[in-house]
Design an enzyme around this catalytic site. Structure first.
Site, PDB file in Angstrom:
ATOM      1  N   ASP A  24      88.551  -0.846  -5.275  1.00  0.00           N
ATOM      2  CA  ASP A  24      89.732  -0.505  -4.451  1.00  0.00           C
ATOM      3  C   ASP A  24      89.413   0.729  -3.615  1.00  0.00           C
ATOM      4  OD1 ASP A  24      93.075  -0.845  -4.646  1.00  0.00           O
ATOM      5  OD2 ASP A  24      92.338   1.158  -4.089  1.00  0.00           O
ATOM      6  N   ASN A  51      95.070   5.422   6.560  1.00  0.00           N
ATOM      7  CA  ASN A  51      95.906   4.751   7.579  1.00  0.00           C
ATOM      8  C   ASN A  51      96.809   5.752   8.278  1.00  0.00           C
ATOM      9  OD1 ASN A  51      95.295   2.007   7.686  1.00  0.00           O
ATOM     10  ND2 ASN A  51      96.500   1.517   5.888  1.00  0.00           N
ATOM     11  N   HIS A  60      96.354   2.379  11.682  1.00  0.00           N
ATOM     12  CA  HIS A  60      96.130   1.100  10.998  1.00  0.00           C
ATOM     13  C   HIS A  60      94.854   0.411  11.468  1.00  0.00           C
ATOM     14  CE1 HIS A  60      97.490  -2.629   9.017  1.00  0.00           C
ATOM     15  NE2 HIS A  60      98.160  -1.771   8.263  1.00  0.00           N
ATOM     16  N   ASP A  70      91.796  -0.979   9.331  1.00  0.00           N
ATOM     17  CA  ASP A  70      91.229  -2.334   9.435  1.00  0.00           C
ATOM     18  C   ASP A  70      89.708  -2.272   9.578  1.00  0.00           C
ATOM     19  OD1 ASP A  70      93.697  -3.399   9.216  1.00  0.00           O
ATOM     20  OD2 ASP A  70      93.841  -4.169  11.265  1.00  0.00           O
ATOM     21  N   GLU A 123      93.769  -3.523   0.028  1.00  0.00           N
ATOM     22  CA  GLU A 123      92.483  -2.805   0.183  1.00  0.00           C
ATOM     23  C   GLU A 123      91.665  -2.932  -1.095  1.00  0.00           C
ATOM     24  OE1 GLU A 123      94.771  -1.568  -1.858  1.00  0.00           O
ATOM     25  OE2 GLU A 123      94.141   0.538  -1.815  1.00  0.00           O
TER      26      GLU A 123
HETATM   27  P1  GH3 Z   1      94.603   4.634  -4.357  1.00  0.00           P
HETATM   28  O1  GH3 Z   1      93.452   5.537  -4.215  1.00  0.00           O
HETATM   29  O2  GH3 Z   1      95.401   4.961  -5.562  1.00  0.00           O
HETATM   30  O3  GH3 Z   1      94.227   3.227  -4.310  1.00  0.00           O
HETATM   31  O4  GH3 Z   1      95.557   4.955  -3.146  1.00  0.00           O
HETATM   32  P2  GH3 Z   1      95.845   4.039  -1.897  1.00  0.00           P
HETATM   33  O5  GH3 Z   1      96.510   4.866  -0.869  1.00  0.00           O
HETATM   34  O6  GH3 Z   1      94.597   3.364  -1.477  1.00  0.00           O
HETATM   35  O7  GH3 Z   1      96.782   2.966  -2.517  1.00  0.00           O
HETATM   36  P3  GH3 Z   1      98.211   2.496  -2.103  1.00  0.00           P
HETATM   37  O8  GH3 Z   1      98.468   1.280  -2.928  1.00  0.00           O
HETATM   38  O9  GH3 Z   1      99.192   3.620  -2.193  1.00  0.00           O
HETATM   39  O10 GH3 Z   1      98.101   2.086  -0.600  1.00  0.00           O
HETATM   40  C1  GH3 Z   1      97.339   1.016  -0.196  1.00  0.00           C
HETATM   41  C2  GH3 Z   1      97.357   0.984   1.295  1.00  0.00           C
HETATM   42  O11 GH3 Z   1      96.501  -0.043   1.825  1.00  0.00           O
HETATM   43  C3  GH3 Z   1      98.727   0.733   1.853  1.00  0.00           C
HETATM   44  C4  GH3 Z   1      98.542  -0.415   2.801  1.00  0.00           C
HETATM   45  O12 GH3 Z   1      99.216  -0.223   4.001  1.00  0.00           O
HETATM   46  C5  GH3 Z   1      97.059  -0.427   3.031  1.00  0.00           C
HETATM   47  N1  GH3 Z   1      96.630  -1.732   3.427  1.00  0.00           N
HETATM   48  C6  GH3 Z   1      96.676  -2.880   2.746  1.00  0.00           C
HETATM   49  N2  GH3 Z   1      96.198  -3.902   3.481  1.00  0.00           N
HETATM   50  C7  GH3 Z   1      95.814  -3.381   4.671  1.00  0.00           C
HETATM   51  C8  GH3 Z   1      95.230  -3.909   5.860  1.00  0.00           C
HETATM   52  O13 GH3 Z   1      94.968  -5.111   6.001  1.00  0.00           O
HETATM   53  N3  GH3 Z   1      94.961  -3.082   6.871  1.00  0.00           N
HETATM   54  C9  GH3 Z   1      95.215  -1.744   6.765  1.00  0.00           C
HETATM   55  N4  GH3 Z   1      94.924  -0.964   7.800  1.00  0.00           N
HETATM   56  N5  GH3 Z   1      95.795  -1.236   5.682  1.00  0.00           N
HETATM   57  C10 GH3 Z   1      96.089  -2.020   4.646  1.00  0.00           C
HETATM   58 MG    MG Z   2      93.627   2.032  -2.801  1.00  0.00          MG
HETATM   59 MG    MG Z   3      95.197  -0.979  -4.164  1.00  0.00          MG
END
Ligand code: GH3
Ligand code: MG
Ligand code: MG
Length: 327
Positions: free
Chosen positions: A186, A194, A199, A203, A229
């Site tokens: 992860d 982001n 964003h 990506d 992610e």
């Molecule tokens: P952690 O270290 O605990 O994993 O923190 P984190 O911020 O990575 O985890 P959190 O679950 O709080 O946030 C995950 C983020 O990933 C939020 C979401 O918007 C982003 N995300 C998920 N899918 C995509 C994507 O396809 N593109 C982008 N740019 N962001 C994405």
């Molecule tokens: Mg994460």
């Molecule tokens: Mg995650």
């Protein structure tokens, strides 16, 4: 009829002309019956010929009806007239076309007909069109199957595709007693990335991470975008001890990767958890264990790899810290 040596009885003549008349009008008349004491003369001979003709005609009509009812396997009534040969020929052609149609129904699109004139041409065109449509459909189905299992951003397998492969590998591992390892990785603090860089930058990082992971895996391994992610890696036919080394290599490779977005050099890291598939349980249990290790990796500071031992103990993979600290 000049020259006849007998007098023609009018009712006999009526019967003969009536019989011929009814043939012309579509009926099949009975034979003309003359009295038993009818003298042997030319009229009697004519009636015999007409009766022979009626009998031939009846046979021909029976064969014709049989074919028009589609009775392709039934024995035709036969007869001396040439038209009966034509009917038999027609029946055999229809039987042949039926056989060819059955082969096409079974998927043999190489079948062609060249013995039925204009019909052959239409039939062959139809088969060619069918073959092309079928090919197009198969190609479309293949494309759809691929699309439905592919993550459009990274080009990796998506969760559905990965789930199918995990199921398949579980069966194979049980049958052949060959283990595999599931790693879940992860991206760390991805939300913050982001928020800071946008964003689109996020990506680009997802795409770059996928590329880096793939570049460091073997051919038989599977890499998928598991959710958001999060990536799932299935290390095929691997012992946990080997997988741990690979996992640490992946972590280091991601930590040294970079994404330049609008001139800004963005660095990122992953945390990962892994465990070995135990043939006695379902793959779900293995996923849960890897997830638990990932959670511990996050709780313990991120940018690190944890695995669960055979005894069920979570252990951190020792290795040099890499990349920017996430704390
Ligand atoms: P952690 O270290 O605990 O994993 O923190 P984190 O911020 O990575 O985890 P959190 O679950 O709080 O946030 C995950 C983020 O990933 C939020 C979401 O918007 C982003 N995300 C998920 N899918 C995509 C994507 O396809 N593109 C982008 N740019 N962001 C994405
Ligand atoms: Mg994460
Ligand atoms: Mg995650």
């Amino acid at each position: 009829m000049a020259g006849l040596m007998f007098s023609v009885n009018e009712s006999d003549l009526d019967r003969i002309t009536g019989a011929i008349h009814s043939i012309l009008n579509g009926g099949i008349p009975e034979a003309i019956v003359l009295p038993s004491d009818f003298p042997e003369n030319e009229l009697k001979q004519l009636v015999d010929y007409v009766n022979a003709l009626l009998s031939e005609y009846r046979r021909f009509a029976e064969s014709m009806y049989a074919i028009s009812r589609g009775e392709l396997d039934s024995e035709l009534a036969g007869g001396r007239m040439h038209v009966n040969d034509s009917l038999e020929h027609l029946q055999s052609n229809l039987r042949h076309v039926t056989w060819k149609t059955q082969q096409i129904a079974k998927g043999d699109f190489t079948q062609r007909v060249d013995f039925m004139g204009e019909f052959s041409e239409s039939f062959n065109t139809m088969v060619e069109q069918l073959a092309m449509s079928r090919e197009g459909l198969l190609r479309k189905n293949q494309e759809l199957a691929t699309v439905s299992r592919t993550d459009s951003l990274t080009g990796l397998l998506n969760r559905r595709g990965a789930t199918e492969i995990i199921e398949r590998e579980s069966h194979r591992a049980r049958r052949s007693n060959r283990p595999f390892v599931i790693l879940i990785a992860d991206l760390d603090r991805f939300k913050a990335i982001n928020d800071t860089h946008g964003h689109a930058a996020g990506d680009a990082i997802l795409v770059e991470t996928a590329k880096v992971l793939l570049a460091h895996l073997r051919k038989g391994d599977v890499c998928a975008r598991w959710r958001g992610e999060e990536f799932l890696v299935l290390l095929a036919e691997a012992e946990l001890s080997q997988a741990v080394v690979v996992a640490e290599r992946l972590r280091l490779a991601v930590a040294s990767a970079q994404v330049i977005h609008y001139g800004r050099d963005i660095r990122f890291t992953i945390s990962a958890g892994l465990s070995a598939f135990d043939g006695r349980e379902g793959a779900e249990a293995c996923l849960t264990r890897s997830d638990k290790c990932l959670y511990i990796a996050k709780e313990s500071g991120r940018n690190q790899v944890w695995y669960e031992t055979a005894e069920g103990e979570p252990v951190r993979v020792s290795g040099p810290p890499a990349g920017p600290s996430q704390e």
